[in-house]
Design an enzyme around this catalytic site. Structure first.
Site, mmCIF file in Angstrom:
data_model
loop_
_atom_site.group_PDB
_atom_site.id
_atom_site.type_symbol
_atom_site.label_atom_id
_atom_site.label_comp_id
_atom_site.label_asym_id
_atom_site.label_seq_id
_atom_site.Cartn_x
_atom_site.Cartn_y
_atom_site.Cartn_z
ATOM 1 N N HIS A 109 52.566 49.206 40.848
ATOM 2 C CA HIS A 109 51.849 49.708 42.018
ATOM 3 C C HIS A 109 51.610 51.199 41.854
ATOM 4 C CE1 HIS A 109 50.780 50.464 46.192
ATOM 5 N NE2 HIS A 109 50.502 49.166 46.240
ATOM 6 N N ASP B 105 51.734 40.879 45.916
ATOM 7 C CA ASP B 105 50.967 39.724 45.431
ATOM 8 C C ASP B 105 51.778 38.778 44.557
ATOM 9 O OD1 ASP B 105 48.564 40.456 46.667
ATOM 10 O OD2 ASP B 105 48.211 41.957 45.124
HETATM 11 N N1 CMC Z 1 51.992 44.988 33.447
HETATM 12 C C1 CMC Z 1 52.227 45.711 32.330
HETATM 13 N N2 CMC Z 1 52.107 47.049 32.255
HETATM 14 C C2 CMC Z 1 51.741 47.679 33.376
HETATM 15 C C3 CMC Z 1 51.488 46.989 34.588
HETATM 16 C C4 CMC Z 1 51.630 45.599 34.589
HETATM 17 N N3 CMC Z 1 51.382 44.894 35.699
HETATM 18 N N4 CMC Z 1 51.113 47.876 35.547
HETATM 19 C C5 CMC Z 1 51.134 49.086 34.969
HETATM 20 N N5 CMC Z 1 51.520 48.972 33.659
HETATM 21 C C6 CMC Z 1 51.714 50.085 32.714
HETATM 22 C C7 CMC Z 1 50.362 50.613 32.230
HETATM 23 O O1 CMC Z 1 49.960 49.967 31.038
HETATM 24 C C8 CMC Z 1 50.669 52.073 32.019
HETATM 25 O O2 CMC Z 1 51.327 52.223 30.785
HETATM 26 P P1 CMC Z 1 51.108 53.564 29.903
HETATM 27 O O3 CMC Z 1 51.602 54.694 30.738
HETATM 28 O O4 CMC Z 1 51.935 53.324 28.671
HETATM 29 O O5 CMC Z 1 49.638 53.653 29.639
HETATM 30 C C9 CMC Z 1 51.679 52.406 33.120
HETATM 31 O O6 CMC Z 1 52.321 51.158 33.425
HETATM 32 C C10 CMC Z 1 51.047 52.972 34.380
HETATM 33 O O7 CMC Z 1 49.988 52.105 34.770
HETATM 34 P P2 CMC Z 1 48.603 52.605 35.409
HETATM 35 O O8 CMC Z 1 47.571 51.543 35.214
HETATM 36 O O9 CMC Z 1 48.294 53.979 34.904
HETATM 37 O O10 CMC Z 1 49.049 52.707 36.924
HETATM 38 P P3 CMC Z 1 48.077 52.680 38.170
HETATM 39 O O11 CMC Z 1 48.827 53.336 39.258
HETATM 40 O O12 CMC Z 1 46.745 53.222 37.818
HETATM 41 O O13 CMC Z 1 47.898 51.107 38.444
HETATM 42 C C11 CMC Z 1 48.105 48.932 39.299
HETATM 43 C C12 CMC Z 1 48.529 50.395 39.439
HETATM 44 C C13 CMC Z 1 48.599 48.152 40.519
HETATM 45 C C14 CMC Z 1 46.575 48.820 39.223
HETATM 46 C C15 CMC Z 1 48.749 48.350 38.018
HETATM 47 O O14 CMC Z 1 50.166 48.404 38.092
HETATM 48 C C16 CMC Z 1 48.281 46.935 37.727
HETATM 49 O O15 CMC Z 1 47.223 46.739 37.123
HETATM 50 N N6 CMC Z 1 49.073 45.873 38.169
HETATM 51 C C17 CMC Z 1 48.665 44.506 38.032
HETATM 52 C C18 CMC Z 1 47.661 44.177 39.138
HETATM 53 C C19 CMC Z 1 48.321 44.032 40.495
HETATM 54 O O16 CMC Z 1 49.340 43.379 40.640
HETATM 55 N N7 CMC Z 1 47.685 44.617 41.510
HETATM 56 C C20 CMC Z 1 48.122 44.514 42.907
HETATM 57 C C21 CMC Z 1 48.590 45.802 43.471
HETATM 58 S S1 CMC Z 1 49.437 45.601 45.052
HETATM 59 C C22 CMC Z 1 48.271 44.967 46.159
HETATM 60 C C23 CMC Z 1 47.039 45.767 46.281
HETATM 61 O O17 CMC Z 1 47.062 46.983 46.220
HETATM 62 O O18 CMC Z 1 46.003 45.156 46.524
#
Ligand code: CMC
Length: 428
Positions: A306, A363
């Site tokens: 998140h 989720d």
């Molecule tokens: N699985 C594996 N690695 C992950 C995941 C994951 N679900 N989420 C983040 N990471 C890693 C990512 O690869 C990155 O690694 P590095 O620093 O080595 O490049 C690091 O963690 C930080 O991730 P980010 O994408 O820069 O973080 P963000 O804040 O931009 O993204 C997020 C947040 C929710 C989009 C992301 O965690 C994600 O894609 N999760 C899966 C989708 C999901 O479950 N979304 C629902 C969110 S809650 C409900 C809502 O808001 O609607």
């Protein structure tokens, strides 16, 4: 307010800006005059360090895993409140007294029907249309039907539009489902609760009476509470940005629905259950965890991670407990719940997830409950949209009433070609 300031050093000297203090949470550097004084912008793709507005609705402490609506912890609301009460709280700032709640329930129930002409919109869609495609279209189209609640300068019209959106969303979502399975639409039954009425419009048929299962009704109502608002997330910011231009509320909420659809946001509940089904067996979890950690593999564990929570998402805790309760009480077993439980344990003890502070989010478990209740995966995000409409309208109303509100207009770091002269096609 405080007299504290923050200094920004630039090549041409130091600039001093006020530090704003919220009631709780990080201080905020007020850089509104930065460009005028320095000719410089700040750069913050994804708004990871930028507060876009003042708000008194929802507070999140991502490090501690705290979520408060108007000061009330989400677990207390999920346990003790109802979705209608939370809707009132988000809209009006305080929990309703008994008579206020009765009146609110009455008002919402009086707006549940859709203009009859709107039913014809559905017939323009293919039967296999994604419900979110239908929701975007039909909610946007509400602006063409309810002209008497589109003057955003009139607080009364704004309130009526808010009530209409909250009240009509279950009808719109249920009709999207009915259309997809070829069953007749059901009109609302205002003798039922908000959630009971939605369940009947979704799973009932005109040929026989529908009895609302109280276990399912309670679980569904709790899921709605858990999705009601979440501060300045992508779809809420989209609603605010659309609304900042003066667009009507129905158009703004349609914009929010479009944003919510993405798999990184509301679409993750659908993606999470699909992923758990694909894993299928606890024996395959290690393989998927390895893929999630592999930089060369775009796969991510859906329902994990998140932007704000660097701790367990407090909504996920309630959701997990609800999933266990619903399956038990409905006497169902779902191997996917075993996969989810085991995947959570493995991921939470893995160095990669620990170091990056990746925990289950709202989720991760919601799809298991929705599946047990009988919803197809395509409906999951539509249910999220239904519940989040409450937060969207509360945030939209707050924005319109904010004297500091301006049209949202971010700037950019331009990296394209500099000025050059046009050359006719034959001479290029
Ligand atoms: N699985 C594996 N690695 C992950 C995941 C994951 N679900 N989420 C983040 N990471 C890693 C990512 O690869 C990155 O690694 P590095 O620093 O080595 O490049 C690091 O963690 C930080 O991730 P980010 O994408 O820069 O973080 P963000 O804040 O931009 O993204 C997020 C947040 C929710 C989009 C992301 O965690 C994600 O894609 N999760 C899966 C989708 C999901 O479950 N979304 C629902 C969110 S809650 C409900 C809502 O808001 O609607």
């Amino acid at each position: 307010m405080t007299n504290r300031t923050a200094k920004i050093s630039t090549g041409s000297g130091d600039l001093t800006y006020p530090l704003l203090e919220g009631s709780v949470g990080p201080d905020v550097i007020d850089i509104r005059k930065l460009y005028g004084e320095s000719g410089m912008f700040t750069y913050d793709p994804g708004f990871t360090s930028t507060a876009s507005c003042q708000s008194a609705i929802t507070y999140i402490d991502g490090d501690e895993g705290i979520l408060l609506h108007r000061g009330y912890p989400i677990d207390q609301l999920a346990e003790q409140s109802s979705f209608m009460e939370v809707a009132y709280l988000l809209l009006h700032g305080d929990l309703p007294k008994k008579n206020e709640l009765e009146e609110f329930n009455y008002i919402i129930s009086r707006h549940t029907m859709l203009h009859e002409q709107l039913a014809t919109f559905y017939r323009g869609f293919r039967r296999d249309a994604h419900p979110m495609a239908i929701m975007c279209g039909v909610v946007g189209a509400l602006s063409a039907f309810y002209h008497d609640s589109t003057d955003i300068t009139d607080p009364q019209q704004r309130l009526i539009a808010s009530h209409r959106l909250i009240a009509k969303m279950p009808t719109i979502a249920a009709m999207a489902y009915k259309y997809s399975i070829g069953q007749p639409f059901l009109y609302p039954d205002n003798s039922l609760s908000y959630t009971g009425n939605f369940l009947r419009m979704t799973f009932g048929v005109p040929a026989e009476p529908y009895e609302v299962n109280p276990i399912v009704e309670k679980a569904m109502d709790r899921i709605f509470i858990l999705h009601a608002d979440h501060e300045q997330n992508a779809s809420t910011s989209t609603v605010r940005l659309a609304g900042s231009s003066g667009a009507n509320p129905f158009a703004c909420i349609a914009a929010g629905i479009a944003c919510l659809w993405g798999p990184a946001h509301g679409g993750a509940n659908e993606a999470a259950l699909n992923m758990l089904r694909e894993i299928g067996d606890v024996k395959r979890i290690k393989e998927y965890v390895a893929r999630a950690k592999d930089k060369n593999d775009p796969f991510r564990l859906m329902g994990f991670g998140h932007r704000v929570y660097k701790n367990y998402d407090p909504r996920a805790k309630v959701m997990q407990q609800t999933a266990e309760e619903v399956l038990k009480e409905l006497k169902l077993s779902d191997p996917v719940l075993d996969v989810a439980r085991e995947l959570e344990q493995i991921a939470l003890s893995d160095e990669y997830f620990i170091e990056k502070k990746l925990y289950p989010n709202v989720d991760f478990y919601s799809g298991i409950i929705l599946n047990a209740i009988g919803f197809p995966t395509e409906m999951f995000t539509a249910l999220f949209a239904l519940a989040r409409t409450v937060g969207w309208v509360a945030q939209w109303n707050e924005m319109i009433s904010d004297p500091e509100q301006k049209i949202g207009r971010p700037r950019q770091l331009y990296v394209g070609a500099t000025q050059r002269d046009y050359v006719p096609a034959g001479k290029r």
